[in-house]
Design an enzyme around this catalytic site. Sequence first.
Site, mmCIF file in Angstrom:
data_model
loop_
_atom_site.group_PDB
_atom_site.id
_atom_site.type_symbol
_atom_site.label_atom_id
_atom_site.label_comp_id
_atom_site.label_asym_id
_atom_site.label_seq_id
_atom_site.Cartn_x
_atom_site.Cartn_y
_atom_site.Cartn_z
ATOM 1 N N ARG A 61 81.465 -54.023 5.673
ATOM 2 C CA ARG A 61 82.620 -54.558 4.957
ATOM 3 C C ARG A 61 83.313 -55.661 5.748
ATOM 4 N NH1 ARG A 61 82.014 -49.309 4.211
ATOM 5 N NH2 ARG A 61 83.374 -48.775 5.938
ATOM 6 N N GLU A 98 84.948 -42.400 13.954
ATOM 7 C CA GLU A 98 85.785 -41.280 13.493
ATOM 8 C C GLU A 98 84.849 -40.141 13.063
ATOM 9 O OE1 GLU A 98 88.126 -42.238 10.066
ATOM 10 O OE2 GLU A 98 89.361 -40.443 10.226
HETATM 11 P P1 AMP Z 1 86.539 -46.492 14.447
HETATM 12 O O1 AMP Z 1 85.435 -46.972 15.316
HETATM 13 O O2 AMP Z 1 86.852 -45.063 14.593
HETATM 14 O O3 AMP Z 1 87.776 -47.383 14.604
HETATM 15 O O4 AMP Z 1 86.049 -46.650 12.961
HETATM 16 C C1 AMP Z 1 86.112 -47.876 12.306
HETATM 17 C C2 AMP Z 1 84.874 -48.151 11.500
HETATM 18 O O5 AMP Z 1 84.509 -47.034 10.723
HETATM 19 C C3 AMP Z 1 85.101 -49.298 10.563
HETATM 20 O O6 AMP Z 1 83.938 -50.112 10.536
HETATM 21 C C4 AMP Z 1 85.366 -48.642 9.232
HETATM 22 O O7 AMP Z 1 84.692 -49.326 8.202
HETATM 23 C C5 AMP Z 1 84.849 -47.229 9.362
HETATM 24 N N1 AMP Z 1 85.846 -46.203 9.038
HETATM 25 C C6 AMP Z 1 86.332 -45.269 9.891
HETATM 26 N N2 AMP Z 1 87.184 -44.445 9.283
HETATM 27 C C7 AMP Z 1 87.267 -44.893 8.002
HETATM 28 C C8 AMP Z 1 88.011 -44.453 6.859
HETATM 29 N N3 AMP Z 1 88.847 -43.396 6.916
HETATM 30 N N4 AMP Z 1 87.865 -45.160 5.714
HETATM 31 C C9 AMP Z 1 87.030 -46.219 5.653
HETATM 32 N N5 AMP Z 1 86.305 -46.664 6.691
HETATM 33 C C10 AMP Z 1 86.414 -46.006 7.848
#
Ligand code: AMP
Length: 173
Positions: A61, A98
């Site tokens: 995205r 996450e």
């Molecule tokens: P992080 O590395 O934990 O900051 O996760 C960010 C990445 O995971 C991004 O590329 C987001 O597209 C995806 N992502 C993580 N959590 C979500 C969520 N609750 N909703 C949508 N995308 C998420």
Amino acid sequence: MDIDQIKTLVRDVPDFPEPGIVFRDITPVLADPIAFSTIIDLIVVHFGRGNVDKVVGIEARGFLLAAPVAYHFGAGVVPVRKKGKLPFETLDEEYALEYGTAALEIHRDAVVSGERVLVVDDVLATGGTARAAANLVERVGGQVRGIACLIELDALGGRERVSGYDLFTLIHY
Ligand code: AMP
């Protein structure tokens, strides 16, 4: 259209991609012409024309936001992809999501040494993804000008993970 109105377009999808995760689906924001142009313009205004040479979009995205931002800057656009997708020589970084773990890659020649690079993604959650992308940019010789994410999940502490960078986010949960 203001940020509160744009936030109403973000669709919450419970238990996707796994139980307990509320997925913040930005596709209705992208599909709305006014919301889409507004978020791109706000990112461009924050960092300013003339300050960015390349815009990195994080798969998948992030690509949809990085390309129009780069176009407005007169900058080039660079994909950071999940491991195994880029065809040429790459550098990779392991990172924690996450939900789960993965690795990101960049083409080793994607950035010219010293170029000012903006990293763009849809959601900042724990910050692991953005941090890995910033590390990749620095390892190929770029200077991280900042990080822009449409959404920041405040409780997950991603902002601390990328402290030291100019982090710009528009919608908070
Ligand atoms: P992080 O590395 O934990 O900051 O996760 C960010 C990445 O995971 C991004 O590329 C987001 O597209 C995806 N992502 C993580 N959590 C979500 C969520 N609750 N909703 C949508 N995308 C998420």
